[in-house]
Design an enzyme around this catalytic site. Structure first.
Site, short mmCIF file in Angstrom:
data_model
loop_
_atom_site.label_atom_id
_atom_site.label_comp_id
_atom_site.label_asym_id
_atom_site.label_seq_id
_atom_site.Cartn_x
_atom_site.Cartn_y
_atom_site.Cartn_z
N GLU A 101 49.23 85.14 38.61
CA GLU A 101 47.93 85.82 38.34
C GLU A 101 47.94 87.52 38.95
OE1 GLU A 101 45.21 85.01 36.50
OE2 GLU A 101 46.61 83.32 35.81
N SER A 474 20.45 24.45 39.30
CA SER A 474 20.73 23.84 40.35
C SER A 474 21.21 24.56 41.66
CB SER A 474 22.01 22.75 40.18
OG SER A 474 21.73 21.76 38.88
#
Length: 783
Positions: A101, A474
């Site tokens: 860069e 249950s």
């Protein structure tokens, strides 16, 4: 001669005057140009924004959610960023970025004139096709400008770069760049990108991975390795070459990086532990307090979840839901598309169809391209062509014949799901429609240890643990039996198991409860009644206790009494609970009688690590949280251990091989909901399965076949290293007739039986010491 001389002199004077005039015009033009340029630069300069954003940099860091053992499970924010100070940034990562860069970054003053002249020469052919942006200029653009290639923007960028260079050191500028730059996959900065693409920290990256990341800033979308690895690799090679030319890597490192394939994490941003429902709960809690600031200020949340437990819960839910789905047959393809004959158009059609189908952790969408009785060819979104045969077609065998129903028949263009097993073999499967939930808590503190709110958060974000109100069936019975203990009954109380008609209990009509197996066993002990989940005996017990008393009693366990009926159907779980409520209720039996409030968040910290809030609970619940007598919790626990020893939950005791496993199965009428709730090794956990739009899970399905396997698989992993939890009998209980009873009710005939006449003779008294439960009888089906 004189005439000629005069003519020459006039011509010379005219020429001089013309030359002077041209010079004057040029000078005037230059002055005008300089004035115009000065005015233009002045107008640009006066509009250059202040650079407080970089001199007082406050990065937008997302909200992050962690397990108790610091595994990242969630991240929320528009920008995913990890801020890494420049001093902690790996040296090779910095060099790779500078190599590709801005090689002369530490030498220029914000503008690289050498590079700019080269770019200008290339751009003389027209337009801005080659840039000369330095890292400082990129910082200026990232913070303040667009990427539009026009002269005014470029000049403003230059002015900003010069301004930034005067205000910050080179290292500060590089720090801004490496933390702020966008690198695809919603990742900002190189540390976040390392996690997004490779699932690693920066200091764990290879040379090749570093080079691939360094190549992203130029064009994050084009060079995104998760989308186009080929282009990303080409860019990576350019970065590696530049690093080698600058002696940042040796020839050996260079060659090795070129040859070593980079493995990109599939699916982009993912987390090692699946805890999406947990992360969402934590996000909601933090947002409620901090609002939008929660997503940008770097808040860090540590939950009580244990990654090992969460992994076990997630895998168990997925595995057992898929197993249920496989038991109930293939529903057919998810849809059909037409496959063009042109190969290019065919590929486009397949890609478009599969993009609309969300993946579900291993259940990969695919398009059928060819079918024969022995093999099905499919193509996935990644372009992989798979041939599936043998066991991989067992699930869809009924869909292969040409005479199969059109709705399920596999043919070219069918949209299906494929899955690869641990042996790398592929099979055709389907996304389950059934829902499930699982939650585990520390029985003493209420801290969440694991939570799975459904089969797949990406497909269905509804959290069944906290939001699904379902009939408990249950699984509610232990709370009725607990109420009965307070009325003087005991596990040895005998209850009549014969047909029972109850006028007016069914909206004015007669209600006749039935046992699930349709059989009656005469006199049954209260212990065996619960162990085998007898319906009729439980209704008789509730009638003896009284509905108002039992209904009020439920509130002690954290249940919402308004959601439970005030009639005898309460005994069979016709009310409504959430899995989380059920876990809290069973925790009372597990911890000796205390109510604990489930909590998920242990600590909240700011971006600097300072603690904003911390939530702690004592290791043992305080006495002011007691909701039932210690004796009651102890006796109910012995009955719940009978359930897992020889009752409907016997598989839990057998497979886990521990003596501290307690729990209860639950199945509602027509098997619409399946439950298992229980505890062991100081962990209380609840599993549930059912359809969001209630319908039967199948005539042969019960809590023991649906949810108990989820519970067992989780507990096998969660309590493997936890000691067996032994419980000593508290004061105030004794043994009578081979079972436990409150001391004050010993010897009293009033509570020895329910609806049985004549009263059975009392067996001889046994020594007052703990004995094993009665010998197991033949287990019946769960209900």
């Amino acid at each position: 001669m004189r005439i000629s001389s005069r003519l020459a002199q006039k011509r010379s004077t005219g020429t001089n005057r013309g030359f002077i005039l041209i010079i004057l015009i040029i000078l005037l033009l230059l002055l005008a140009g300089a004035a115009a340029a000065g005015w233009f630069l002045w107008s640009i300069a006066k509009n250059v924004p202040e650079i407080d954003a970089v001199t007082d940099y406050k990065p937008k860091i997302p909200l992050r959610i962690y397990t108790a053992d610091q595994v990242l499970i969630g991240e929320f924010g528009v920008e995913r960023r990890d801020f890494v100070p420049i001093a902690q940034m790996p040296d090779l990562m910095k060099k790779a970025v500078l190599a590709i860069e801005d090689t002369r970054f530490y030498e220029h003053g914000g503008i690289d004139w050498i590079r700019a002249m080269g770019a200008a020469k290339a751009n003389l052919q027209g337009g801005f096709r080659e840039g000369a942006s330095t890292i400082t200029m990129q910082v200026a653009r990232t913070f303040f400008l667009s990427r539009e290639k026009i002269v005014s923007r470029k000049l403003t960028e230059i002015a900003l770069a010069l301004k930034i260079e005067k205000a910050l050191s080179k290292d500060q500028i590089l720090e801004l760049y490496m933390n702020q730059i966008y690198l695809g996959q919603r990742a900002y900065g190189f540390s976040s990108a390392a996690r997004a693409y490779f699932g690693k920290r920066l200091d764990q990256l290879s040379v090749g991975e570093i080079a691939m990341l360094a190549g992203l800033p130029q064009n994050p979308s084009r060079h995104n390795p998760a989308v186009n690895l080929k282009r990303a690799t080409q860019r990576q090679h350019a970065v590696l070459k530049r690093m080698y030319e600058l002696d940042y890597v040796t020839e050996s490192q260079y060659r090795q990086a070129l040859d070593q394939p980079v493995r990109v994490k599939p699916g982009g941003q993912q987390f090692a532990t699946h805890a999406e429902y947990v992360a969402e709960l934590a996000r909601q809690a933090v947002y409620e307090q901090f609002q939008d600031e929660a997503y940008t200020s770097g808040i860090r949340v540590t939950t009580t979840i244990l990654s090992h437990d969460q992994d076990a819960a997630y895998e168990s839910v997925r595995r057992n839901v898929l197993a249920y789905d496989q038991r109930h047959g293939y529903r057919g393809p998810e849809g059909f598309i037409d496959l063009p004959s042109d190969p290019a158009e065919r590929d486009i059609a397949i890609d478009e169809a599969l993009q609309k189908r969300p993946s579900s952790d291993g259940l990969i969408p695919a398009v059928v391209t060819a079918v024969s009785p022995r093999e099905v060819s499919v193509e996935t979104q990644g372009g992989d062509s798979l041939g599936i045969s043998g066991a991989g077609l067992r699930f869809v065998a009924q869909a292969l014949p040409e005479k199969a129903k059109a709705s399920i028949r596999l043919r070219p263009g069918a949209l299906v799901r494929v899955m690869q097993d641990s042996r790398k073999a592929w099979s055709i499967v389907q996304v389950p429609q059934v829902a499930a939930a699982f939650v585990a808590l520390d029985q003493n503190t209420g801290a969440y240890r694991a939570l799975v709110g459904g089969f797949d958060f990406n497909l269905h974000k509804f959290n069944h643990v906290t939001q699904a109100w379902r009939q408990p069936g249950s699984a509610i019975k232990p709370f009725v039996y607990s109420a009965a203990l307070e009325k003087g009954y005991s596990p040895g109380t005998m209850i009549l198991d014969e047909a029972l008609d109850l006028p007016g209990e069914n909206a004015g009509a007669t209600w006749s409860p039935q046992n699930d197996d349709g059989k009656f066993d005469g006199a049954v002990s209260m212990r065996d009644s619960l162990a085998h989940s007898k319906n009729v005996t439980t209704v008789r017990l509730l009638r003896a206790v009284s509905v108002p008393y039992a209904h009020e009693y439920l509130g002690r366990f954290g249940f919402d009494r308004t959601r439970h009926p005030k009639n005898l159907t309460l005994a069979l779980g016709t009310g409504a609970v959430t899995p989380l409520q059920m876990a809290g209720g069973y925790a009372v039996f597990a911890n000796g009688g205390y109510s604990v409030q489930p909590y998920l968040i242990a600590k909240i910290q700011d971006a600097s690590g300072a603690v904003i809030k911390e939530f702690t609970r004592p290791a043992a619940p305080p006495e002011n949280q007691r909701v039932i007598d210690q004796r009651n919790a102890f006796v109910v626990d012995t009955m719940l251990r009978a359930v897992t020893s020889y009752g409907t939950g016997a598989a839990a005791g057998a497979r886990l091989g521990r003596t501290d496993i307690s729990g209860k199965t639950g199945t509602t009428s027509d098997a619409i909901d399946g439950w298992f709730a229980g505890y062991g090794g100081d962990v209380v956990a609840v599993a549930w399965m059912g359809y969001d739009e209630p319908k039967s899970l199948g005539g042969r399905e019960f809590g023991a076949t649906l949810s108990l396997p989820i519970w067992i698989d989780y507990m096998k992993a969660a309590i493997a290293r936890r000691p067996v939890h032994a419980r000593e009998a508290p004061e105030g209980v004794m043994q009578e007739a081979g079972d436990w009873i409150y001391s004050e009710y010993a010897g009293l005939d009033d509570f020895r039986s329910i609806d049985i006449t004549p009263l059975p003779e009392s067996p001889p008294a046994e020594p007052e010491e703990e004995q094993d439960p009665p010998p197991p009888s033949e287990p019946g089906p769960d209900n």
